[in-house]
Design a protein around this motif. Sequence first.
Motif, PDB file in Angstrom:
ATOM      1  N   SER A 420     -44.646  -8.977 -29.188  1.00  0.00           N
ATOM      2  CA  SER A 420     -45.678  -8.613 -28.213  1.00  0.00           C
ATOM      3  C   SER A 420     -46.552  -7.476 -28.700  1.00  0.00           C
ATOM      4  CB  SER A 420     -45.031  -8.245 -26.877  1.00  0.00           C
ATOM      5  OG  SER A 420     -44.130  -7.156 -27.054  1.00  0.00           O
ATOM      6  N   THR A 421     -46.032  -6.696 -29.634  1.00  0.00           N
ATOM      7  CA  THR A 421     -46.811  -5.597 -30.214  1.00  0.00           C
ATOM      8  C   THR A 421     -46.593  -5.574 -31.716  1.00  0.00           C
ATOM      9  OG1 THR A 421     -45.008  -4.018 -29.882  1.00  0.00           O
ATOM     10  CG2 THR A 421     -46.657  -4.190 -28.126  1.00  0.00           C
ATOM     11  N   ALA A 422     -47.501  -4.904 -32.418  1.00  0.00           N
ATOM     12  CA  ALA A 422     -47.391  -4.784 -33.872  1.00  0.00           C
ATOM     13  C   ALA A 422     -46.884  -3.389 -34.245  1.00  0.00           C
ATOM     14  CB  ALA A 422     -48.742  -5.034 -34.522  1.00  0.00           C
ATOM     15  N   ASP A 423     -46.112  -3.336 -35.331  1.00  0.00           N
ATOM     16  CA  ASP A 423     -45.655  -2.049 -35.855  1.00  0.00           C
ATOM     17  C   ASP A 423     -46.719  -1.392 -36.717  1.00  0.00           C
ATOM     18  OD1 ASP A 423     -42.777  -2.229 -34.955  1.00  0.00           O
ATOM     19  OD2 ASP A 423     -42.877  -4.017 -36.217  1.00  0.00           O
ATOM     20  N   THR A 424     -47.526  -2.228 -37.366  1.00  0.00           N
ATOM     21  CA  THR A 424     -48.550  -1.738 -38.293  1.00  0.00           C
ATOM     22  C   THR A 424     -49.815  -2.555 -38.110  1.00  0.00           C
ATOM     23  OG1 THR A 424     -46.842  -1.158 -39.914  1.00  0.00           O
ATOM     24  CG2 THR A 424     -49.112  -1.298 -40.717  1.00  0.00           C
ATOM     25  N   THR A 425     -50.963  -1.900 -38.152  1.00  0.00           N
ATOM     26  CA  THR A 425     -52.252  -2.583 -38.041  1.00  0.00           C
ATOM     27  C   THR A 425     -53.148  -2.177 -39.202  1.00  0.00           C
ATOM     28  OG1 THR A 425     -52.155  -2.697 -35.631  1.00  0.00           O
ATOM     29  CG2 THR A 425     -54.324  -2.889 -36.644  1.00  0.00           C
ATOM     30  N   PHE A 426     -53.780  -3.173 -39.814  1.00  0.00           N
ATOM     31  CA  PHE A 426     -54.774  -2.920 -40.848  1.00  0.00           C
ATOM     32  C   PHE A 426     -56.122  -3.459 -40.371  1.00  0.00           C
ATOM     33  CE2 PHE A 426     -50.777  -3.298 -43.262  1.00  0.00           C
ATOM     34  CZ  PHE A 426     -50.779  -2.070 -43.915  1.00  0.00           C
ATOM     35  N   LEU A 427     -57.138  -2.613 -40.434  1.00  0.00           N
ATOM     36  CA  LEU A 427     -58.498  -3.008 -40.074  1.00  0.00           C
ATOM     37  C   LEU A 427     -59.249  -3.357 -41.346  1.00  0.00           C
ATOM     38  CD1 LEU A 427     -59.304  -0.180 -37.487  1.00  0.00           C
ATOM     39  CD2 LEU A 427     -58.842  -2.579 -36.976  1.00  0.00           C
ATOM     40  N   LEU A 428     -59.750  -4.587 -41.401  1.00  0.00           N
ATOM     41  CA  LEU A 428     -60.434  -5.079 -42.590  1.00  0.00           C
ATOM     42  C   LEU A 428     -61.824  -5.570 -42.219  1.00  0.00           C
ATOM     43  CD1 LEU A 428     -57.412  -7.104 -44.020  1.00  0.00           C
ATOM     44  CD2 LEU A 428     -58.240  -4.902 -44.849  1.00  0.00           C
ATOM     45  N   ASP A 429     -62.785  -5.301 -43.078  1.00  0.00           N
ATOM     46  CA  ASP A 429     -64.178  -5.674 -42.829  1.00  0.00           C
ATOM     47  C   ASP A 429     -64.705  -6.518 -43.973  1.00  0.00           C
ATOM     48  OD1 ASP A 429     -65.336  -4.129 -40.351  1.00  0.00           O
ATOM     49  OD2 ASP A 429     -64.040  -2.708 -41.394  1.00  0.00           O
ATOM     50  N   ASN A 481     -39.478  -6.390 -42.286  1.00  0.00           N
ATOM     51  CA  ASN A 481     -39.343  -6.933 -40.935  1.00  0.00           C
ATOM     52  C   ASN A 481     -40.328  -6.359 -39.922  1.00  0.00           C
ATOM     53  OD1 ASN A 481     -37.647  -9.094 -40.958  1.00  0.00           O
ATOM     54  ND2 ASN A 481     -35.813  -7.978 -40.332  1.00  0.00           N
ATOM     55  N   ASP A 482     -41.203  -5.455 -40.343  1.00  0.00           N
ATOM     56  CA  ASP A 482     -42.237  -4.972 -39.428  1.00  0.00           C
ATOM     57  C   ASP A 482     -43.177  -6.127 -39.059  1.00  0.00           C
ATOM     58  OD1 ASP A 482     -41.337  -2.411 -39.327  1.00  0.00           O
ATOM     59  OD2 ASP A 482     -43.034  -1.513 -40.392  1.00  0.00           O
ATOM     60  N   TRP A 483     -43.693  -6.065 -37.830  1.00  0.00           N
ATOM     61  CA  TRP A 483     -44.756  -6.987 -37.421  1.00  0.00           C
ATOM     62  C   TRP A 483     -46.096  -6.333 -37.745  1.00  0.00           C
ATOM     63  CZ3 TRP A 483     -44.625 -11.972 -35.796  1.00  0.00           C
ATOM     64  CH2 TRP A 483     -43.357 -12.504 -35.523  1.00  0.00           C
ATOM     65  N   VAL A 484     -46.941  -7.109 -38.401  1.00  0.00           N
ATOM     66  CA  VAL A 484     -48.189  -6.577 -38.959  1.00  0.00           C
ATOM     67  C   VAL A 484     -49.373  -7.326 -38.362  1.00  0.00           C
ATOM     68  CG1 VAL A 484     -49.490  -6.165 -41.082  1.00  0.00           C
ATOM     69  CG2 VAL A 484     -46.984  -6.067 -41.113  1.00  0.00           C
ATOM     70  N   ARG A 558     -51.264 -12.112 -37.040  1.00  0.00           N
ATOM     71  CA  ARG A 558     -50.029 -11.342 -36.863  1.00  0.00           C
ATOM     72  C   ARG A 558     -48.914 -12.039 -37.638  1.00  0.00           C
ATOM     73  NH1 ARG A 558     -48.477  -8.961 -31.056  1.00  0.00           N
ATOM     74  NH2 ARG A 558     -50.232  -7.647 -31.752  1.00  0.00           N
ATOM     75  N   TYR A 559     -48.211 -11.279 -38.465  1.00  0.00           N
ATOM     76  CA  TYR A 559     -47.105 -11.854 -39.231  1.00  0.00           C
ATOM     77  C   TYR A 559     -45.976 -10.843 -39.354  1.00  0.00           C
ATOM     78  CZ  TYR A 559     -48.155  -9.169 -43.525  1.00  0.00           C
ATOM     79  OH  TYR A 559     -48.338  -8.167 -44.445  1.00  0.00           O
ATOM     80  N   GLN A 560     -44.787 -11.345 -39.684  1.00  0.00           N
ATOM     81  CA  GLN A 560     -43.642 -10.476 -39.904  1.00  0.00           C
ATOM     82  C   GLN A 560     -43.428 -10.286 -41.391  1.00  0.00           C
ATOM     83  OE1 GLN A 560     -39.926 -11.797 -38.138  1.00  0.00           O
ATOM     84  NE2 GLN A 560     -39.213  -9.682 -37.921  1.00  0.00           N
TER      85      GLN A 560
END
Length: 636
Positions: A420-429, A481-484, A558-560
């Motif tokens: 339901s939530t991510a552990d890590t987020t990357f913003l890409l342009d 195993n983090d959700w990204v 979103r992936y693990q």
Amino acid sequence: MKAFETTAFLAFALLTAAQTSTSICSNNSQCQPFLIDLTWGLTDPLNAFSREAILINGSFPGPPLRMKVGECVDFTIVNNMPNVTSIHFHGIRQLSTPWADGVPGVTQYTVKPGTSYTYQWTAEESGIYLYHSHYKGQMMDGLYGAIIISAADNAAKPFSLISNNSVDIQQMQEAEANVETILTSDWNRLTFNEFWEIQKSANIDNSCTDSFILNGKGSQYCLSTAELTENEAVQVSQILGSTSLTAKGCIPPNNTVIGGNYIRNLAALPPTAYDVCTAYTGKNFTYEVDPANGWAAVSFISPSAFSLFKVTIDSHKLYVYEINGNYIEPQTVDQISVTNGDRISCLIKLDQSPADYTIRVANEGINQVISGFGVLSYKGSQGPSSSTALMNYGGQNTTEIQVLDPATAYPYPPADQVASTADTTFLLDIEKAPEEPLAWAWVLNGETPYNESHDDEVPPLLYQLPSEIPESDLILRTQYNDWVDLIIKVSGPIAQPHPVHKHANKFYVIGSGVGDFNYSTVAEAQAAGVQFNLDNPPFVDGYTSTPVKGEGAWMVFRYQANTPGAWLLHCHIQTHLSGGMAVAILDAVDRFPTVPSDVGVPCSETRSGGVGKHFAGEHADNALRSNTSARPAQQG
């Protein structure tokens, strides 16, 4: 044991093996051998116009690799070309074998001329996949072939959602077992190196090709200006202004609406790049079917250099049951989109009169008016059918049709629980390189192009300790195993479609849309009312952004991070990848794998006592180094 339990057990076993193995060949491989011999040569002029290309076992395209879930393969390439190369297995997870992903500078050293290299990996997931070169633009030169992995005997399949008739279901299963793969690509008279050097010299982003081919067969068509205009998209006239399409049906290279405001050197363009169309009649790919079988199955695979496709088959619905190696809740459609790297599998009900029905492959974009053709030929055919085409030569619909919706391609069986939530987020342009006056230079991280010279860097990222790899805006890092979340934004004012492919494990497409995405996380966007699909989102290894004029577009993957290794995330348009639209990902840096001592070495040679001349790495001593002795790469 249920199908998902079988997959989970296999995944656990593979991961355990990856963490403990120091030798690929020490267990006396029982994998099936598959060998390809790579040479340069002229393609068969009977199939399509002949040009210098990479031949696989003397032919083009390459032979299909057929496997079953749980089986492993020793895939050996013999490089008899004067160039270095590599092979990537597009869509294969490589859970226990990240060193077999085939990306120079990331997972391996290049394969040198006169050497051999073996990739050993296990088929963990069923579906249709693709092998192709991942060295610069060699895929555009013909180095590709299909991979067909049959499902486990107890796998759940979605055919009962198409028909509840037991005879139909049995016939659909038999059709899938004999699926016909159709490699659909653009085909240019220039080699990739020639094409790329002309593009850079002229300072343009070239997407003008000569022909569309199906399994290496097709013709080059040269329409009149009036015919091209008649078949163009409605918005093309606005983009062209007072000009017209070129002889090959392309938007002219000096058009600033599409190409941007750059200083160009159009004198560097040979006339054949845009303004000369040379008609050529080759063969049409023909798929022969027997209506007594009830159903047939086809999978359209795109190793295309830069063209995106629309596909229809006259008088036949397409029952789409698999996308990018994953079963979906079937969609019954008239037309599918097949973008770069895609594999779209469809069932066809053989209920028409015996005849030849045209397979139409048109350009998805507005950059060029062009089509290619094949034939679905019924046994006992009386010749071409009299059916009406659903789209014209430029890909414009001639009637109201149902189109495949990738955003609602829900997995079958339903997806495992998505976090339901991510552990890590990357913003890409995704945008043109902001600091470069170059029309062909792109970025995925909003700042820095991933230069194609990274292909030649040594040692590869996988051969190094993550702690010794310098920080770079071109390298993303995750924990095991983090959700990204990968939030990818595409800049306007004309947001081109970009087919973004992630190596290693698949991802969930939890959202996509047009307009601005002014949020730093999904949670922030949800709080603002943006809707995301966390129940049963599409599960794929590639997804294409929505093309739009006047604003931008966005998509969220979103992936693990449960597949340790060094991987690439990139646009699968070859000129965009070479132009810099990529980043590397170090997944699970806290469980980073150790590269086996004999990676790449054909196991038969290891058992006979030596590496010998067939070793394919940079040098034996370099390529056999473990992570602990590798030197840092120069990145970014």
